[in-house]
Design a protein around this motif. Structure first.
Motif, PDB file in Angstrom:
ATOM      1  N   PHE A 162       9.691  -1.758   4.489  1.00 24.61           N
ATOM      2  CA  PHE A 162       9.610  -2.398   3.181  1.00 24.61           C
ATOM      3  C   PHE A 162       9.878  -1.365   2.091  1.00 24.61           C
ATOM      4  N   ASP A 163      10.429  -1.843   0.970  1.00 29.37           N
ATOM      5  CA  ASP A 163      10.619  -0.997  -0.213  1.00 29.37           C
ATOM      6  C   ASP A 163       9.408  -1.073  -1.130  1.00 29.37           C
ATOM      7  N   VAL A 164       8.773  -2.246  -1.171  1.00 32.43           N
ATOM      8  CA  VAL A 164       7.615  -2.487  -2.039  1.00 32.43           C
ATOM      9  C   VAL A 164       6.626  -3.346  -1.261  1.00 32.43           C
ATOM     10  N   ILE A 165       5.331  -3.044  -1.400  1.00 35.53           N
ATOM     11  CA  ILE A 165       4.309  -3.924  -0.824  1.00 35.53           C
ATOM     12  C   ILE A 165       3.162  -4.083  -1.822  1.00 35.53           C
ATOM     13  N   VAL A 166       2.498  -5.223  -1.730  1.00 35.66           N
ATOM     14  CA  VAL A 166       1.245  -5.456  -2.450  1.00 35.66           C
ATOM     15  C   VAL A 166       0.255  -5.937  -1.399  1.00 35.66           C
ATOM     16  N   ILE A 167      -0.796  -5.153  -1.187  1.00 27.02           N
ATOM     17  CA  ILE A 167      -1.729  -5.437  -0.097  1.00 27.02           C
ATOM     18  C   ILE A 167      -3.166  -5.373  -0.600  1.00 27.02           C
ATOM     19  N   LYS A 168      -4.085  -5.827   0.254  1.00 27.90           N
ATOM     20  CA  LYS A 168      -5.518  -5.688   0.017  1.00 27.90           C
ATOM     21  C   LYS A 168      -6.042  -4.587   0.930  1.00 27.90           C
ATOM     22  N   GLU A 169      -6.932  -3.755   0.404  1.00 26.53           N
ATOM     23  CA  GLU A 169      -7.531  -2.682   1.195  1.00 26.53           C
ATOM     24  C   GLU A 169      -8.846  -2.260   0.562  1.00 26.53           C
ATOM     25  N   HIS A 170      -9.610  -1.443   1.288  1.00 27.55           N
ATOM     26  CA  HIS A 170     -10.891  -0.989   0.753  1.00 27.55           C
ATOM     27  C   HIS A 170     -10.688   0.003  -0.392  1.00 27.55           C
ATOM     28  N   LYS A 171      -9.749   0.911  -0.205  1.00 27.93           N
ATOM     29  CA  LYS A 171      -9.509   1.956  -1.201  1.00 27.93           C
ATOM     30  C   LYS A 171      -8.035   2.313  -1.182  1.00 27.93           C
ATOM     31  N   ALA A 172      -7.456   2.442  -2.366  1.00 31.69           N
ATOM     32  CA  ALA A 172      -6.035   2.758  -2.465  1.00 31.69           C
ATOM     33  C   ALA A 172      -5.768   4.198  -2.047  1.00 31.69           C
ATOM     34  N   SER A 173      -4.611   4.416  -1.429  1.00 34.80           N
ATOM     35  CA  SER A 173      -4.192   5.767  -1.068  1.00 34.80           C
ATOM     36  C   SER A 173      -3.641   6.501  -2.296  1.00 34.80           C
ATOM     37  N   THR A 174      -3.468   7.785  -2.171  1.00 42.72           N
ATOM     38  CA  THR A 174      -3.053   8.601  -3.326  1.00 42.72           C
ATOM     39  C   THR A 174      -1.648   8.267  -3.804  1.00 42.72           C
ATOM     40  N   ASP A 175      -0.799   7.706  -2.929  1.00 34.76           N
ATOM     41  CA  ASP A 175       0.570   7.379  -3.343  1.00 34.76           C
ATOM     42  C   ASP A 175       0.693   5.955  -3.871  1.00 34.76           C
ATOM     43  N   CYS A 176      -0.427   5.306  -4.118  1.00 36.22           N
ATOM     44  CA  CYS A 176      -0.407   3.947  -4.676  1.00 36.22           C
ATOM     45  C   CYS A 176       0.150   3.986  -6.093  1.00 36.22           C
ATOM     46  N   ARG A 177       1.001   3.018  -6.443  1.00 30.54           N
ATOM     47  CA  ARG A 177       1.593   2.975  -7.785  1.00 30.54           C
ATOM     48  C   ARG A 177       0.679   2.272  -8.787  1.00 30.54           C
TER      49      ARG A 177
END
Length: 287
Positions: free
Chosen positions: A144-159
């Protein structure tokens, strides 16, 4: 089949001669010498084994064999021109691959995609919905080029990331006493909400069982509305549905809506900006 017969140059010369009734007119139309036009017709006639133009007539006209071929020749030439025009149009030739959690693909998000496509006809948006963990895995693998997901905590490369209020829901019209064992309405194994449900119920030291498993958010909501059990869901996904927050369990710790993108410039950057603005507005809505 003789490949010469389908040579569009020869068919075009033949059709032009038949259309103009003269070699001179055909040569002028195709910007060729009369000698070249004559040679191309001769090659086509050799390929089919029949004379196609009656040269003795004035004006020249197709022979019986030429009349049979002429309609086919014109259709072949028309299809060739259509194919050339189709390939010359860049619309939909460049793919942008997007993965989104199911409840993120709202009419408003579809509107963002539609607006982007209107301005960038050369781009085709390939959108996939699914479970957040699987979408994240595929994104890391470059699918994928872009994703929007649900998670407990965003990673450091989250936009961009936003809090997602969560709560336990039950039917608003099919009230039940949820004594042990508690029926749960769940997503398939691997779903983020499913694991959170089990952990919370077990912390409450309650007995439970899976009363219904739905492969989509819609099916899970329908089952909760019908009173088949309780479920942990994003609050925004329940707006307008016949459900209410379940007494005793109530609100749950928020999750995170995270947007990831490999690129943030150019066309993808424009799309990411529009998606981020919509998610920010979505998060700001009153519950």
């Amino acid at each position: 089949m003789n490949s010469v017969l389908l040579d569009p140059r020869l068919l075009r010369a033949f059709a032009a001669i038949a259309g103009h009734g003269s070699f001179t007119g055909a040569a002028a139309e195709l910007n060729m010498t009369q000698s070249t036009i004559s040679q191309q017709l001769a090659r086509l006639e050799d390929a089919v084994g029949h004379g196609l133009i009656d040269r003795s007539a004035r004006p020249v006209r197709p022979t019986p064999a030429g009349e049979r071929l002429l309609g086919h020749a014109r259709r072949i030439l028309a299809l060739q021109a259509e194919a050339a025009n189709l390939l010359a149009d860049p619309a939909g030739t460049q793919a942008v691959r997007i993965g989104v959690a199911e409840d993120i693909l709202t009419p408003e998000m579809a509107g963002v995609f539609a607006g982007f496509s209107e301005w960038h006809r050369e781009v085709r948006l390939d959108v996939t919905t699914g479970l957040s963990r699987e979408l994240a895995r595929r994104y890391r693998n470059g699918e994928f080029d872009v994703i929007v997901i649900k998670e407990h905590k965003a990673s450091t490369d989250c936009r961009a990331s936003f809090a997602e209020p969560m709560a336990w829901f039950e039917s608003a019209s099919a009230a039940r006493d949820w004594s042990d064992p508690v029926p749960l309405v769940a997503f398939p194994p691997g779903g983020l909400y499913r694991d959170e449900m089990f952990a919370r119920i077990e912390r409450e030291q309650r007995h439970w069982y899976i009363g219904f498993t739905g492969s989509s958010l819609s099916s899970v909501l329908v089952a909760v509305e019908a009173g088949m059990g309780i479920s942990l869901l994003p609050c925004l996904s329940t707006l307008g549905r016949n459900v209410r927050i379940c007494d005793g369990l109530g609100m749950e710790q928020s999750m995170t809506v995270s947007l990831y993108a490999w690129e943030t410039t150019g066309r993808i950057g424009q799309l990411v900006s529009s998606m981020t603005a919509l998610l920010a507005n979505r998060n700001a809505r009153p519950e």
